[in-house]
Design an enzyme around this catalytic site. Sequence first.
Site, PDB file in Angstrom:
ATOM      1  N   SER A 145       0.832  -1.173   0.021  1.00  0.00           N
ATOM      2  CA  SER A 145      -0.052   0.212  -0.041  1.00  0.00           C
ATOM      3  C   SER A 145       0.812   1.109   0.099  1.00  0.00           C
ATOM      4  O   SER A 145       1.960   1.212   0.362  1.00  0.00           O
ATOM      5  CB  SER A 145      -0.856  -0.033   1.379  1.00  0.00           C
ATOM      6  OG  SER A 145      -1.505   1.357   1.212  1.00  0.00           O
ATOM      7  N   TYR A 159      -2.047  -0.752  10.088  1.00  0.00           N
ATOM      8  CA  TYR A 159      -2.091  -1.105   8.671  1.00  0.00           C
ATOM      9  C   TYR A 159      -0.989  -0.651   8.033  1.00  0.00           C
ATOM     10  O   TYR A 159      -0.127  -1.445   7.403  1.00  0.00           O
ATOM     11  CB  TYR A 159      -3.447  -0.041   8.131  1.00  0.00           C
ATOM     12  CG  TYR A 159      -3.671  -0.617   6.442  1.00  0.00           C
ATOM     13  CD1 TYR A 159      -4.008  -1.739   6.231  1.00  0.00           C
ATOM     14  CD2 TYR A 159      -3.258   0.479   5.563  1.00  0.00           C
ATOM     15  CE1 TYR A 159      -4.222  -1.938   4.716  1.00  0.00           C
ATOM     16  CE2 TYR A 159      -3.322   0.054   4.255  1.00  0.00           C
ATOM     17  CZ  TYR A 159      -3.963  -0.879   3.854  1.00  0.00           C
ATOM     18  OH  TYR A 159      -4.019  -1.200   2.661  1.00  0.00           O
TER      19      TYR A 159
END
Length: 253
Positions: A145, A159
């Site tokens: 990501s 995350y």
Amino acid sequence: MPVLDLFDMKDKVVVVTGASSGLGVAFAKGFAEAGADIVLAARRADKLADTAAMVEALGRKALVVPTDVVDPEQCQRVIDAAMETFGHVDVLINNAGVGTAVPATRETPDQFRSVIDINLNGSYWMAQACGRVMQPGSAIVNIASVLGITTAGLPQAAYASSKAGVIGLTRDLAQQWGTRKGIRVNAIAPGFFASEMTDGYQDGYLESQLPRVLLGRTGQGEELAATAIWLASPAAGYVTGQTVPVDGGLTVT
């Protein structure tokens, strides 16, 4: 060989985790359109059946293996089933993942561990199982990501940490398996794409971030799938250990 033939995935066997919804479905569809048979892994068996039907409608074979990637034995079971059915595994798309947006002072140990366990540890267990059977010329594409590289205005310590870990894992497996096994390992760092994760964002959040995106829009699933096909195919035969942002320019602003 003509250049376009380098992107052909005909009769390759591609394992896609997190294949029950969102970007996982886009990966499965893209690789099926490119000629591959697909092994579909995720926790929600009913949703996997829908993805399998889509793959089969494109004329390719689909194998459904309900899987929780936090369990190394279940990850191994996916690859065992793929080998029993197809006899080979050529590509892994390590896509299974979850996200949270919890302020660091309030995030519980269980919340943090759960994200790391799925996003980072699960990627490792799946790659490990594939690395045991993949032949030279195979490829792993980890879905990282942009939050492993930059920030995006939300409190996402778990995350972001997990995806930064995926980027580090990608580099290390590439150097371990490149010469010795002939397996290429790369990562994609998506920016803002519609998914179940973005569905949970507060109203107006995505719009507030778009000024940071040079192209001024969110990404389309097929754009991400096309990048994964490139990285998995012979067209990227001299690319390994890299993380490719697919983010509309977010990480350069």
